[in-house]
Design an enzyme around this catalytic site. Structure first.
Site, PDB file in Angstrom:
ATOM      1  N   GLY A  88       3.935 -10.166 -37.538  1.00  0.00           N
ATOM      2  CA  GLY A  88       4.540  -9.993 -36.210  1.00  0.00           C
ATOM      3  C   GLY A  88       5.400  -8.748 -36.133  1.00  0.00           C
ATOM      4  N   GLY A  90       8.284  -7.046 -36.468  1.00  0.00           N
ATOM      5  CA  GLY A  90       9.564  -7.282 -37.125  1.00  0.00           C
ATOM      6  C   GLY A  90      10.600  -6.234 -36.778  1.00  0.00           C
ATOM      7  N   ARG A  91      10.133  -5.137 -36.205  1.00  0.00           N
ATOM      8  CA  ARG A  91      11.105  -4.088 -35.833  1.00  0.00           C
ATOM      9  C   ARG A  91      10.642  -3.343 -34.592  1.00  0.00           C
ATOM     10  NH1 ARG A  91      10.003   1.025 -39.698  1.00  0.00           N
ATOM     11  NH2 ARG A  91       7.886   0.533 -40.303  1.00  0.00           N
ATOM     12  N   LYS A 111       9.933   1.234 -31.391  1.00  0.00           N
ATOM     13  CA  LYS A 111       9.766   0.900 -32.813  1.00  0.00           C
ATOM     14  C   LYS A 111      11.060   1.250 -33.546  1.00  0.00           C
ATOM     15  CE  LYS A 111       6.443   1.600 -36.568  1.00  0.00           C
ATOM     16  NZ  LYS A 111       5.186   2.268 -36.950  1.00  0.00           N
ATOM     17  N   ASP A 123      15.393  -5.338 -41.723  1.00  0.00           N
ATOM     18  CA  ASP A 123      16.559  -5.135 -40.850  1.00  0.00           C
ATOM     19  C   ASP A 123      16.165  -4.794 -39.414  1.00  0.00           C
ATOM     20  OD1 ASP A 123      15.529  -2.628 -41.172  1.00  0.00           O
ATOM     21  OD2 ASP A 123      17.352  -1.721 -41.999  1.00  0.00           O
ATOM     22  N   ASP A 250      -3.582  -6.103 -40.034  1.00  0.00           N
ATOM     23  CA  ASP A 250      -2.540  -6.023 -38.994  1.00  0.00           C
ATOM     24  C   ASP A 250      -2.320  -4.593 -38.521  1.00  0.00           C
ATOM     25  OD1 ASP A 250      -1.501  -6.089 -41.785  1.00  0.00           O
ATOM     26  OD2 ASP A 250       0.349  -5.438 -40.830  1.00  0.00           O
ATOM     27  N   ASN A 251      -2.901  -3.637 -39.217  1.00  0.00           N
ATOM     28  CA  ASN A 251      -2.798  -2.240 -38.791  1.00  0.00           C
ATOM     29  C   ASN A 251      -4.130  -1.744 -38.261  1.00  0.00           C
ATOM     30  OD1 ASN A 251      -0.138  -2.222 -39.575  1.00  0.00           O
ATOM     31  ND2 ASN A 251      -0.564  -1.374 -41.604  1.00  0.00           N
ATOM     32  N   ASP A 260      -0.157   2.612 -36.551  1.00  0.00           N
ATOM     33  CA  ASP A 260       0.768   2.374 -37.666  1.00  0.00           C
ATOM     34  C   ASP A 260       0.674   3.457 -38.730  1.00  0.00           C
ATOM     35  OD1 ASP A 260       1.899   0.321 -36.372  1.00  0.00           O
ATOM     36  OD2 ASP A 260       1.413  -1.231 -37.816  1.00  0.00           O
TER      37      ASP A 260
HETATM   38  P1  AMP Z   1       3.925  -2.096 -41.647  1.00  0.00           P
HETATM   39  O1  AMP Z   1       3.728  -1.935 -43.113  1.00  0.00           O
HETATM   40  O2  AMP Z   1       4.903  -1.095 -41.071  1.00  0.00           O
HETATM   41  O3  AMP Z   1       2.658  -2.158 -40.889  1.00  0.00           O
HETATM   42  O4  AMP Z   1       4.670  -3.465 -41.449  1.00  0.00           O
HETATM   43  C1  AMP Z   1       4.211  -4.690 -41.942  1.00  0.00           C
HETATM   44  C2  AMP Z   1       5.078  -5.812 -41.431  1.00  0.00           C
HETATM   45  O5  AMP Z   1       6.433  -5.646 -41.851  1.00  0.00           O
HETATM   46  C3  AMP Z   1       5.154  -5.918 -39.917  1.00  0.00           C
HETATM   47  O6  AMP Z   1       5.228  -7.259 -39.587  1.00  0.00           O
HETATM   48  C4  AMP Z   1       6.428  -5.191 -39.593  1.00  0.00           C
HETATM   49  O7  AMP Z   1       6.981  -5.607 -38.360  1.00  0.00           O
HETATM   50  C5  AMP Z   1       7.309  -5.603 -40.747  1.00  0.00           C
HETATM   51  N1  AMP Z   1       8.369  -4.628 -40.998  1.00  0.00           N
HETATM   52  C6  AMP Z   1       8.252  -3.387 -41.484  1.00  0.00           C
HETATM   53  N2  AMP Z   1       9.431  -2.773 -41.582  1.00  0.00           N
HETATM   54  C7  AMP Z   1      10.367  -3.659 -41.150  1.00  0.00           C
HETATM   55  C8  AMP Z   1      11.793  -3.632 -40.999  1.00  0.00           C
HETATM   56  N3  AMP Z   1      12.503  -2.558 -41.326  1.00  0.00           N
HETATM   57  N4  AMP Z   1      12.368  -4.734 -40.500  1.00  0.00           N
HETATM   58  C9  AMP Z   1      11.686  -5.831 -40.167  1.00  0.00           C
HETATM   59  N5  AMP Z   1      10.351  -5.912 -40.286  1.00  0.00           N
HETATM   60  C10 AMP Z   1       9.693  -4.844 -40.766  1.00  0.00           C
HETATM   61 MG    MG Z   2       1.929  -2.451 -39.201  1.00  0.00          MG
END
Ligand code: AMP
Ligand code: MG
Length: 487
Positions: A88, A90-91, A111, A123, A250-251, A260
């Site tokens: 989901g 997360g940020r 973002k 965070d 998810d990407n 992403d």
């Molecule tokens: P990503 O690797 O950026 O595609 O992220 C994978 C997952 O980690 C996704 O669900 C993002 O929302 C979550 N995520 C990445 N960075 C953060 C962060 N700093 N805080 C909270 N969730 C994060």
């Molecule tokens: Mg992602």
């Protein structure tokens, strides 16, 4: 606040279990880095207002505009092959959707907008480096002509984020055709919520593949269309030396856009095994693995759709397999066509693919720079490309074969050279230059190199006297060996 966004939030009209509504978390001292004026205009937004104090409040998450959805989307995903049923946003917070001047509907997302119910241990924030990196590379991809999410704006937050060190924080305003991922389908399938899978599929069809709704089996047609777009996208990545770096499900956007930008990179010397991402230990997402990973990802989408395809699951599986059969041929046709055009051949003939592949093999054995070899091949009679080869004589033999093949073309040489300049970029976001631009901003608050690089990358196919340094591969001392996710 006067109404600035004509939001029409179709995704937020889906049931509540598709997202979590919440506002972004305000930041201490938001400051504008830049607005993408051309994109703002396309979206029908007022760039001057976006750059105003009120606009920057919106872009930093301090002010939620009227009519915004302000939701964090639910999704799951396979990360490096391992399924996680809940990831989901997360940020990220989806502000909402707008229909642009071109009639196209797009998501506007912040973002780095603070924690959400999907943040897990994160965070919810983004460091400035990854924000600038996504801005630069996604805009470069758009200028190169590839389907991609875009960057509408970037701001600094005036707050620090804790990573391995303390880093300045930032927020990127991202624009996408949608944020529906293969992992969004997986989220509901994992919960055996087939009603939600159906609603999501219907939404994605209406939004991205309206022609599938007319098909005998809309869900099969949808699957086939996603597979074709993914195959085409990845062929195009290969044609410009792009390595996504983290092609988790998810990407993987069902709209077929590059999404992403984390540890992504452009290859300097050609080698299909090239990996930059520090977390890709097994080279799962190496340059040359991307086509097969694309199919793997679309196959995960297929699994979620099986119950919609046929009540008889054996029949559904057979039908889905048959539809996924389009992926390989689509990829190969697209890739072969791009390679043929990269070596300047307007007309397809038997043996062209071997000719192109032999050049790639030669490049691999000679540490030839991928981008420069093709660009130089389009200058004069192409012989300047030999400088890229450790063994120039090996290139000469290939060059003679190529000249013979060119002699069979009916297109005049000048037309061929123009076409080659139009497909072989002079400028890509080379890792060492991206790194240098980011460092200047992070360490010294100097956004000059970032701005200059954006300018050069905005017209990647045009010769630009004075910008030669942006064409050159890194010196050994400048070479970037690893890129990082930046989360
Ligand atoms: P990503 O690797 O950026 O595609 O992220 C994978 C997952 O980690 C996704 O669900 C993002 O929302 C979550 N995520 C990445 N960075 C953060 C962060 N700093 N805080 C909270 N969730 C994060
Ligand atoms: Mg992602």
């Amino acid at each position: 606040m006067t109404v600035q966004f004509a939001f029409d939030n179709s995704y937020a009209r889906l049931p509540e279990r598709f997202y979590a509504p919440l506002p972004p978390t305000p930041v201490a001292r938001p400051k504008l880095i830049r607005i993408n004026t051309a994109l703002a205009e396309q979206l029908g937004l007022d760039a001057d207002w976006l750059a105003s104090e009120e606009g920057v409040s919106v872009l930093s998450g301090n002010l939620v505009p009227d009519g915004a959805a302000s939701v964090a989307l639910a999704y799951a995903g396979h990360q490096f092959g391992h399924f996680n049923p809940q990831l989901g946003d997360g940020r990220a917070i989806l502000l909402g959707e707008v229909v642009g001047r071109d009639g196209l509907r797009r998501d506007i997302q912040l973002k780095g907008a603070g924690p959400t119910p999907f943040s897990r241990r994160g965070d919810g924030r983004a460091a400035l480096g990854p924000v600038l990196r996504e801005y630069l590379v996604s805009e470069a991809m758009a200028a190169l002509g590839l389907p991609t999410t875009r960057a509408l704006a970037a701001v600094t937050t005036g707050e620090e984020v804790v990573r391995e060190t303390m880093l300045p924080g930032g927020v990127l305003t991202r624009v996408a055709s949608s944020h529906i991922r293969v992992g969004t389908f997986q989220y509901f399938a994992a919960r055996e919520d087939m009603e939600a899978v159906r609603l999501l599929a219907d939404h994605a069809i209406a939004r991205h593949y309206p022609e599938a709704a007319e098909a005998e089996s809309p869900y099969l047609a949808f699957l086939g269309a996603v597979a074709e777009r993914q195959a085409t996208l990845i062929a195009r990545w290969l044609s410009i030396g792009f390595i996504h770096g983290v092609m988790n499900t998810d990407n993987c956007s069902v709209a077929g856009e590059t999404i992403d930008y984390g540890p992504c990179a452009f290859m300097d010397e050609y080698h299909p095994g090239t990996v930059f991402s520090s977390i890709d230990q097994n080279a799962r997402y190496a340059y040359g693995n991307q086509p097969s990973i694309g199919l793997w990802n679309v196959s995960r989408l297929a699994e979620t759709l099986l119950p919609l395809i046929d009540v008889d699951q054996a029949k559904a599986l057979e039908a889905a397999k048959e539809v996924l059969g389009v992926y390989g041929p689509r990829f190969h046709a697209e890739y072969a066509g791009l390679l043929r055009r990269k070596i300047g051949l307007a007309e397809a003939r038997e043996g062209d693919d071997d000719l192109a592949q032999d050049l790639l093999k030669l490049m691999m054995g000679n540490n030839a720079d991928f981008t420069l070899t093709f660009r130089r091949l389009g200058e004069g009679d192409g012989s300047v490309a030999r400088e890229q080869f450790m063994d120039p004589a090996a290139f000469d033999a290939w060059h003679r074969r190529w000249l013979e093949r060119l002699a069979a073309e009916t297109v005049p040489a000048e037309v061929r050279r123009t076409a080659m300049r139009g497909i072989n970029p002079a400028f890509i976001p080379r890792n060492h230059l991206v790194e240098a631009a980011l460092n200047a901003a992070i360490a010294h608050g100097d956004f000059g190199p970032f701005e200059e690089m954006l300018g050069v990358l905005s017209r990647p196919y045009d010769d630009r006297p004075g910008a030669e340094r942006y064409m050159e591969p890194p010196l050994e001392s400048e070479r970037v060996r690893q890129t990082f996710c930046g989360t």
